[in-house]
Motif scaffolding. Structure first.
Motif, PDB file in Angstrom:
ATOM      1  N   TRP A   1       0.810  -1.214   0.000  1.00 44.27           N
ATOM      2  CA  TRP A   1       0.000   0.000   0.000  1.00 44.27           C
ATOM      3  C   TRP A   1       0.847   1.269   0.000  1.00 44.27           C
ATOM      4  O   TRP A   1       0.426   2.293  -0.554  1.00 44.27           O
ATOM      5  N   SER A   2       2.035   1.213   0.558  1.00 39.85           N
ATOM      6  CA  SER A   2       2.910   2.386   0.499  1.00 39.85           C
ATOM      7  C   SER A   2       3.380   2.662  -0.921  1.00 39.85           C
ATOM      8  O   SER A   2       3.689   3.803  -1.275  1.00 39.85           O
ATOM      9  N   GLU A   3       3.381   1.619  -1.742  1.00 38.35           N
ATOM     10  CA  GLU A   3       3.780   1.789  -3.134  1.00 38.35           C
ATOM     11  C   GLU A   3       2.645   2.310  -4.001  1.00 38.35           C
ATOM     12  O   GLU A   3       2.837   3.206  -4.824  1.00 38.35           O
TER      13      GLU A   3
ATOM     14  N   ALA B   1       0.239   6.858  -5.838  1.00 35.71           N
ATOM     15  CA  ALA B   1      -0.162   6.983  -7.239  1.00 35.71           C
ATOM     16  C   ALA B   1      -1.674   7.102  -7.373  1.00 35.71           C
ATOM     17  O   ALA B   1      -2.180   7.815  -8.244  1.00 35.71           O
ATOM     18  N   ALA B   2      -2.402   6.436  -6.476  1.00 34.93           N
ATOM     19  CA  ALA B   2      -3.863   6.444  -6.563  1.00 34.93           C
ATOM     20  C   ALA B   2      -4.476   7.690  -5.941  1.00 34.93           C
ATOM     21  O   ALA B   2      -5.472   8.225  -6.448  1.00 34.93           O
ATOM     22  N   PHE B   3      -3.866   8.191  -4.844  1.00 31.98           N
ATOM     23  CA  PHE B   3      -4.520   9.252  -4.089  1.00 31.98           C
ATOM     24  C   PHE B   3      -3.646  10.483  -3.857  1.00 31.98           C
ATOM     25  O   PHE B   3      -4.069  11.428  -3.188  1.00 31.98           O
ATOM     26  N   GLY B   4      -2.435  10.464  -4.359  1.00 35.88           N
ATOM     27  CA  GLY B   4      -1.593  11.653  -4.278  1.00 35.88           C
ATOM     28  C   GLY B   4      -1.136  12.005  -2.878  1.00 35.88           C
ATOM     29  O   GLY B   4      -0.912  13.182  -2.565  1.00 35.88           O
ATOM     30  N   ALA B   5      -1.002  11.008  -2.016  1.00 38.02           N
ATOM     31  CA  ALA B   5      -0.542  11.247  -0.649  1.00 38.02           C
ATOM     32  C   ALA B   5       0.213  10.018  -0.165  1.00 38.02           C
ATOM     33  O   ALA B   5       0.046   8.913  -0.699  1.00 38.02           O
TER      34      ALA B   5
ATOM     35  N   VAL C   1      -7.140   1.588   4.431  1.00 35.98           N
ATOM     36  CA  VAL C   1      -6.732   2.250   3.181  1.00 35.98           C
ATOM     37  C   VAL C   1      -7.826   3.215   2.734  1.00 35.98           C
ATOM     38  O   VAL C   1      -7.560   4.375   2.381  1.00 35.98           O
ATOM     39  N   ARG C   2      -9.064   2.744   2.750  1.00 38.19           N
ATOM     40  CA  ARG C   2     -10.180   3.597   2.342  1.00 38.19           C
ATOM     41  C   ARG C   2     -10.309   4.796   3.277  1.00 38.19           C
ATOM     42  O   ARG C   2     -10.600   5.904   2.830  1.00 38.19           O
ATOM     43  N   ASP C   3     -10.097   4.590   4.554  1.00 39.58           N
ATOM     44  CA  ASP C   3     -10.206   5.690   5.518  1.00 39.58           C
ATOM     45  C   ASP C   3      -9.184   6.780   5.202  1.00 39.58           C
ATOM     46  O   ASP C   3      -9.517   7.974   5.189  1.00 39.58           O
ATOM     47  N   GLN C   4      -7.957   6.387   4.930  1.00 38.17           N
ATOM     48  CA  GLN C   4      -6.923   7.371   4.599  1.00 38.17           C
ATOM     49  C   GLN C   4      -7.202   8.065   3.276  1.00 38.17           C
ATOM     50  O   GLN C   4      -6.768   9.196   3.055  1.00 38.17           O
ATOM     51  N   ALA C   5      -7.938   7.385   2.403  1.00 41.09           N
ATOM     52  CA  ALA C   5      -8.282   7.983   1.111  1.00 41.09           C
ATOM     53  C   ALA C   5      -9.527   8.865   1.203  1.00 41.09           C
ATOM     54  O   ALA C   5      -9.950   9.442   0.198  1.00 41.09           O
ATOM     55  N   GLY C   6     -10.110   8.977   2.405  1.00 43.86           N
ATOM     56  CA  GLY C   6     -11.306   9.795   2.568  1.00 43.86           C
ATOM     57  C   GLY C   6     -12.564   9.135   2.067  1.00 43.86           C
ATOM     58  O   GLY C   6     -13.539   9.819   1.736  1.00 43.86           O
ATOM     59  N   LEU C   7     -12.579   7.810   2.044  1.00 42.39           N
ATOM     60  CA  LEU C   7     -13.731   7.051   1.559  1.00 42.39           C
ATOM     61  C   LEU C   7     -14.458   6.406   2.734  1.00 42.39           C
ATOM     62  O   LEU C   7     -13.907   6.242   3.820  1.00 42.39           O
ATOM     63  N   SER C   8     -15.683   5.996   2.498  1.00 43.24           N
ATOM     64  CA  SER C   8     -16.482   5.380   3.549  1.00 43.24           C
ATOM     65  C   SER C   8     -15.856   4.071   4.011  1.00 43.24           C
ATOM     66  O   SER C   8     -15.148   3.387   3.252  1.00 43.24           O
TER      67      SER C   8
ATOM     68  N   GLY D   1      -7.552  -5.709 -10.685  1.00 47.95           N
ATOM     69  CA  GLY D   1      -6.776  -4.723  -9.951  1.00 47.95           C
ATOM     70  C   GLY D   1      -7.618  -3.660  -9.276  1.00 47.95           C
ATOM     71  O   GLY D   1      -8.849  -3.651  -9.333  1.00 47.95           O
ATOM     72  N   GLY D   2      -6.931  -2.711  -8.631  1.00 47.15           N
ATOM     73  CA  GLY D   2      -7.578  -1.722  -7.786  1.00 47.15           C
ATOM     74  C   GLY D   2      -8.517  -0.777  -8.491  1.00 47.15           C
ATOM     75  O   GLY D   2      -9.457  -0.255  -7.881  1.00 47.15           O
ATOM     76  N   ASP D   3      -8.303  -0.514  -9.773  1.00 45.21           N
ATOM     77  CA  ASP D   3      -9.179   0.403 -10.500  1.00 45.21           C
ATOM     78  C   ASP D   3     -10.622  -0.063 -10.529  1.00 45.21           C
ATOM     79  O   ASP D   3     -11.538   0.733 -10.740  1.00 45.21           O
ATOM     80  N   ALA D   4     -10.824  -1.359 -10.301  1.00 47.70           N
ATOM     81  CA  ALA D   4     -12.184  -1.914 -10.346  1.00 47.70           C
ATOM     82  C   ALA D   4     -12.803  -2.035  -8.952  1.00 47.70           C
ATOM     83  O   ALA D   4     -13.865  -2.631  -8.804  1.00 47.70           O
TER      84      ALA D   4
END
Length: 450
Positions: free
Chosen positions: A284-286, A290-294, A360-367, A442-445
């Motif tokens: 997830w650190s990798e 790229a996915a969330f800019g943080a 992961v979702r929490d850090q991305a600001g998702l439910s 993958g994660g995009d889905a």
């Protein structure tokens, strides 16, 4: 994992059970004279098989011309029912359950159901179907028939000559027909939506032995391979079954490394905890920046013994993520250890990854507490475990045959429990579908849109 450094015999199928699917009316039994079966009895199981075969014939009469461009031709030599516990030789012609030029003794179907390409017919042991229906759910019988009918269609458009490819494609075709039934299109059988969980549980009985040769001509595929194929047909219909089963299709079935034979591919409990604790933050650190800019801040992973931690929402839970202290909590006594002992080491991997994905979702600001979060966490777990399959973590360990199967088993056994996902709005079938999506796409889905 390794430290770095039924079908039923010839061919059978799967299960289903719950609310009747929508349709024009209640299913109607097919009269024996309208759909003859040689050697048939007047038992309920033969009637159920006849109903399913009739609807399969109707389905393929439309689907075959649409998807394969040729006229549909009914099975030349029809259908044969045998009671292996009391075979009546007089109920069959001189050719038995075969045909002229390829006679087959009725006792050869014992404990099985199969399509005979030499004679273009389907034969089944009704004693077996009765047993499967009683023990694993009523809709196993129609899916057995649908799988064999899939082979009959392959007899028309062409077999691949590779066992695992042909068998999983037949699973896919069975899934396409099952979806048609679930949509209320069939006249003689019905499907209750919750029965789909039993269907895919049934595939565990029908997979190849873990660690066996996937290139064997009789290979049928791993649990994940078979469930994935069935799900693909159910979701996408006949088209993907026709188009996505070429020689480059991914299969997870594999032979055991000699080091895995004695352990069944299961590493020690503490090693799994160590490896998962290292690879989850590494992965997830990798991908997170790229996915969330943080940057990703790994949560703490902490085990407990039966008594849930004092975090709102985790009362009476065996598994969960606490946003207040950024900690993934896992009940070692009531979840982690039983899952590891009963299913295997990748069940433990899955148990830890699910709430970690919520972090992961929490850090991305998702439910993190609704249906979308649950499906996404399962999907993200599939993505993470695909990295194990693709050997991204070989410095720690290598995945073993059956590990991905164990993830599916965990979802069906524990994922539908309120102590893992409370107020779940998805069935086990849907959870397995979400896992499959993440693993293959993958994660995009994985529903990561803000």
């Amino acid at each position: 994992m390794t430290v770095a450094g039924l079908l039923v015999a010839g061919c059978a199928a799967e299960v289903v059970v719950g609310q009747a699917s929508p349709g024009p009316g209640e299913p109607v039994d097919v009269a024996p004279e309208d759909f003859p079966i040689t050697g048939v009895s007047d038992t309920g199981i033969d009637q159920f098989a006849r109903n399913a075969l009739t609807d399969l014939d109707t389905f393929w009469a439309d689907a075959y011309p649409e998807f394969f461009g040729d006229e549909y031709t009914p099975l030349e030599n029809g259908y044969f029912s045998v009671d292996s516990e009391a075979i009546d030789e007089g109920a069959y012609p001189e050719t038995g359950i075969g045909c002229e030029g390829s006679p087959t003794s009725p006792d050869s179907v014992a404990g099985n159901a199969f399509y005979d390409p030499a004679c273009d017919l389907i034969a089944y042991d009704r004693a077996l179907l009765e047993e499967l229906s009683t023990e694993y759910g009523r809709f196993l019988v129609p899916v057995v028939m649908a799988h064999e009918f899939g082979h009959a269609m392959q007899g028309r458009f062409g077999f691949s000559e590779r066992g695992i490819q042909d068998e999983t494609q037949a699973d896919c075709l069975a899934g396409a027909w099952t979806s048609w039934v679930a949509a209320g299109e069939s006249q003689h059988v019905s499907l209750r939506t919750p029965e789909l969980d039993d269907v895919i549980r049934g595939f565990l009985l029908l997979r190849d032995d873990v660690g066996s040769d996937p290139d064997d001509t009789q290979a049928h595929g791993s649990y994940f391979d078979r469930v994935s194929a069935f799900y693909e047909g159910f979701e996408g219909g006949v088209g993907p079954c026709r188009d996505d089963f070429g020689p480059d299709r991914l299969f997870t079935a594999a032979e055991f490394d000699p080091r895995d034979v004695d352990t069944g591919g299961n590493a020690p409990f503490d090693d799994i905890v160590t490896w998962v604790g290292a690879t989850l933050p590494e992965f997830w650190s990798e991908v997170f920046p790229a996915a969330f800019g943080a940057d990703f801040e790994p949560p703490t992973v902490e085990g407990f013994q039966s008594s849930a931690p004092g975090c709102e929402g985790l009362e009476d839970r065996d598994l969960g993520y606490c946003p207040d202290d950024s900690t993934v909590y896992v009940d070692e006594a009531d979840l982690a250890t039983p899952a590891y002992d009963e299913i295997g080491d990748f069940a433990l991997t899955t148990a830890i990854s699910l709430p970690y994905s919520l972090a992961v979702r929490d850090q991305a600001g998702l439910s993190i507490d609704d249906g979308a979060a649950t499906r996404s966490a399962v999907c993200l777990t599939g993505w993470y475990e695909a990295q194990w399959f693709n050997r991204a973590f070989d410095e720690y360990a290598q995945i073993s045959p059956g590990d991905i199967d164990e993830a599916v088993q965990f979802l069906l056994t524990y994922g539908v429990d309120d102590r893992v996902f409370p107020n779940l709005d998805a069935s086990g079938f849907e959870l397995v579908g979400a896992f499959r999506t993440g693993f293959l796409e993958g994660g995009d889905a994985c529903e990561l849109q803000r």
